[in-house]
Design an enzyme around this catalytic site. Structure first.
Site, PDB file in Angstrom:
ATOM      1  N   GLN A 144     -39.248 -27.528   7.935  1.00 50.45           N
ATOM      2  CA  GLN A 144     -39.407 -28.431   8.650  1.00 50.45           C
ATOM      3  C   GLN A 144     -39.907 -29.580   8.350  1.00 50.45           C
ATOM      4  O   GLN A 144     -40.184 -30.255   7.505  1.00 50.45           O
ATOM      5  CB  GLN A 144     -41.086 -26.969   8.622  1.00 50.45           C
ATOM      6  CG  GLN A 144     -42.094 -27.754   9.323  1.00 50.45           C
ATOM      7  CD  GLN A 144     -41.496 -26.846  10.593  1.00 50.45           C
ATOM      8  OE1 GLN A 144     -40.833 -25.975  10.924  1.00 50.45           O
ATOM      9  NE2 GLN A 144     -41.980 -27.486  11.897  1.00 50.45           N
ATOM     10  N   ASP A 173     -31.282 -25.125  13.736  1.00 47.63           N
ATOM     11  CA  ASP A 173     -32.281 -26.719  14.055  1.00 47.63           C
ATOM     12  C   ASP A 173     -31.076 -27.299  15.211  1.00 47.63           C
ATOM     13  O   ASP A 173     -31.464 -28.005  16.487  1.00 47.63           O
ATOM     14  CB  ASP A 173     -32.912 -27.464  13.721  1.00 47.63           C
ATOM     15  CG  ASP A 173     -34.122 -26.798  13.015  1.00 47.63           C
ATOM     16  OD1 ASP A 173     -34.551 -26.620  13.902  1.00 47.63           O
ATOM     17  OD2 ASP A 173     -35.046 -27.421  12.354  1.00 47.63           O
ATOM     18  N   LYS A 181     -43.104 -18.973  12.918  1.00 45.54           N
ATOM     19  CA  LYS A 181     -41.021 -18.217  12.358  1.00 45.54           C
ATOM     20  C   LYS A 181     -41.005 -17.762  11.603  1.00 45.54           C
ATOM     21  O   LYS A 181     -40.186 -16.872  11.889  1.00 45.54           O
ATOM     22  CB  LYS A 181     -40.775 -19.811  12.289  1.00 45.54           C
ATOM     23  CG  LYS A 181     -40.920 -20.757  12.823  1.00 45.54           C
ATOM     24  CD  LYS A 181     -40.272 -22.270  12.376  1.00 45.54           C
ATOM     25  CE  LYS A 181     -40.536 -23.472  13.234  1.00 45.54           C
ATOM     26  NZ  LYS A 181     -40.257 -24.778  13.395  1.00 45.54           N
TER      27      LYS A 181
HETATM   28  N1  L34 Z   1     -36.888 -28.960  11.353  1.00 48.20           N
HETATM   29  N2  L34 Z   1     -39.393 -29.338  12.305  1.00 48.20           N
HETATM   30  C1  L34 Z   1     -38.085 -28.653  12.123  1.00 48.20           C
HETATM   31  N3  L34 Z   1     -37.868 -27.781  13.623  1.00 48.20           N
HETATM   32  C2  L34 Z   1     -38.830 -27.232  14.576  1.00 48.20           C
HETATM   33  O1  L34 Z   1     -37.772 -26.972  15.721  1.00 48.20           O
HETATM   34  C3  L34 Z   1     -39.968 -28.607  14.441  1.00 48.20           C
HETATM   35  N4  L34 Z   1     -40.672 -27.902  15.568  1.00 48.20           N
HETATM   36  C4  L34 Z   1     -41.169 -28.539  16.197  1.00 48.20           C
HETATM   37  C5  L34 Z   1     -42.238 -29.842  14.564  1.00 48.20           C
HETATM   38  N5  L34 Z   1     -41.169 -29.705  13.852  1.00 48.20           N
HETATM   39  C6  L34 Z   1     -40.024 -29.095  13.566  1.00 48.20           C
HETATM   40  C7  L34 Z   1     -41.498 -26.942  15.707  1.00 48.20           C
HETATM   41  O2  L34 Z   1     -40.813 -25.723  15.052  1.00 48.20           O
HETATM   42  C8  L34 Z   1     -42.789 -28.520  16.703  1.00 48.20           C
HETATM   43  N6  L34 Z   1     -42.516 -26.729  16.253  1.00 48.20           N
HETATM   44  C9  L34 Z   1     -43.669 -26.312  16.915  1.00 48.20           C
HETATM   45  C10 L34 Z   1     -43.454 -24.669  16.418  1.00 48.20           C
HETATM   46  C11 L34 Z   1     -44.162 -23.772  17.580  1.00 48.20           C
HETATM   47  C12 L34 Z   1     -45.174 -24.483  17.859  1.00 48.20           C
HETATM   48  C13 L34 Z   1     -45.036 -25.062  18.002  1.00 48.20           C
HETATM   49  C14 L34 Z   1     -44.596 -26.789  17.846  1.00 48.20           C
HETATM   50  C15 L34 Z   1     -46.583 -22.740  18.125  1.00 48.20           C
HETATM   51  O3  L34 Z   1     -46.003 -21.862  18.122  1.00 48.20           O
HETATM   52  N7  L34 Z   1     -47.428 -23.260  19.664  1.00 48.20           N
HETATM   53  C16 L34 Z   1     -48.167 -22.916  19.694  1.00 48.20           C
HETATM   54  C17 L34 Z   1     -49.663 -23.147  18.547  1.00 48.20           C
HETATM   55  C18 L34 Z   1     -49.685 -22.621  16.945  1.00 48.20           C
HETATM   56  C19 L34 Z   1     -50.877 -23.131  16.529  1.00 48.20           C
HETATM   57  O4  L34 Z   1     -51.388 -22.938  17.039  1.00 48.20           O
HETATM   58  O5  L34 Z   1     -50.583 -24.168  16.306  1.00 48.20           O
HETATM   59  C20 L34 Z   1     -47.991 -22.518  21.354  1.00 48.20           C
HETATM   60  O6  L34 Z   1     -48.488 -22.001  21.236  1.00 48.20           O
HETATM   61  O7  L34 Z   1     -48.102 -23.803  22.313  1.00 48.20           O
END
Ligand code: L34
Length: 295
Positions: A98, A121, A54
């Site tokens: 988060q 959010d 982010k």
């Molecule tokens: N307050 N908490 C708050 N807001 C959110 O919107 C979230 N979320 C979820 C968990 N807690 C939160 C996220 O940001 C899940 N989440 C999230 C954000 C980004 C990714 C996955 C979940 C993401 O970038 N995933 C990548 C892989 C990243 C890695 O290697 O760890 C993908 O390609 O899926």
């Protein structure tokens, strides 16, 4: 049939490109710089990874951004004070705490403390309620990302049978509420399944669009999917570690088998995750505009 991949990374990039131009115009014409703070409590590796993503994206888009790291043993009162500091900070338009938070902290109290106008959010009850009545100011980032992926992939939602697996406040409930609205990119017939559902496969097999946010690796197998269905996999499970110490990720869908049945499918990684981050940026830019009375 092998499904067409819905590439979240590419759709996210396209939206970010549009946003970058808008952010530049906001700065040049109105001297507005969107400001985002991400508050991370503790060091959960998944949360660290997401928050890092982010912050990186916020910087790339020309936002003002703060990463505020707090120890896992921060008290609830201290966290509420911190949120209030950012509520009052005119440079900050979006506040994200988060999740998940440590057990000693009452998550709902923290979300309730965020100024709804800075609640990028959309987890504050005011914003949850506005979404429910079809008057949202912000859409929660993951559901918003899912909807945008479907729209930008040319999937018709109106009249479609949508089955959502999972009833979390972050994904299952809000995406169901969004897709049921009498609005563009919605107007679907939505079924929400959860751990209390008697025969999960009976429901999922009827889905034209299957959205899986179960939080369990391979919760959806090929026998549970209708031929030609569109499958959106929201799950991000860490199932191991490479020799180099990188997490091995998998979704909630048995991707290899299901892609032979679906017409479109999202990968993990590179599917919904990058969209979540991108929609957060869009919400923050919109919050900055709204704070200055712009539409
Ligand atoms: N307050 N908490 C708050 N807001 C959110 O919107 C979230 N979320 C979820 C968990 N807690 C939160 C996220 O940001 C899940 N989440 C999230 C954000 C980004 C990714 C996955 C979940 C993401 O970038 N995933 C990548 C892989 C990243 C890695 O290697 O760890 C993908 O390609 O899926």
């Amino acid at each position: 049939m092998t499904a067409k991949l819905i590439r979240g990374t590419e759709i996210a990039k396209a939206i970010q490109q549009e946003l970058k131009e808008e952010v530049k115009a906001l700065k040049d014409k109105h001297n507005i710089i969107p400001g985002l703070v991400t508050i991370l409590v503790g060091e959960n590796p998944a949360s660290v990874s997401y928050v890092t993503g982010k912050q990186k994206t916020a910087k790339e888009l020309g936002f003002f951004s703060i990463q505020d790291n707090q120890p896992a043993d921060i008290s609830q009162a201290q966290l509420l004070t911190l949120v209030d500091k950012y509520n009052k900070d005119p440079q900050i338009h979006g506040i994200l705490v988060q999740l998940p938070l440590p057990k000693h902290i009452d998550e709902n109290q923290v979300l309730l403390a965020i100024n709804p106008d800075k609640d990028v959010d959309a987890f504050h009850p005011i914003n949850v309620g506005k979404l429910m009545i079809g008057e949202a100011s912000f859409y929660p980032c993951t559901p918003y990302g899912v909807q945008q992926m479907l729209i930008r992939s040319g999937v018709e939602m109106s009249g479609a049978e949508v089955v959502v697996v999972g009833r979390s406040n972050i994904v299952g409930k809000p995406i169901s509420m969004m897709l049921v609205q009498k609005q563009k990119g919605a107007n679907a017939t939505v079924t929400m399944c959860h751990t209390g559902t008697k025969d999960l496969a009976e429901h999922t097999r009827r889905a034209d669009i299957l959205i899986v946010a179960a939080g369990r690796p391979k919760a959806v197998t090929a026998d549970m999917v209708k031929d030609g269905a569109v499958v959106i996999d929201v799950g991000v499970n860490r199932i191991g570690m490479t020799a180099e110490g990188k997490a091995i990720l998998c979704g909630d869908v048995d991707f290899e088998a299901v892609k032979e049945k679906a017409s479109m499918i999202t990968p993990v990684p590179g599917g919904v995750g990058p969209m979540t981050i991108t929609m957060l940026m869009l919400n923050t830019a919109n919050a900055a505009k709204a704070a200055s009375g712009l539409k």
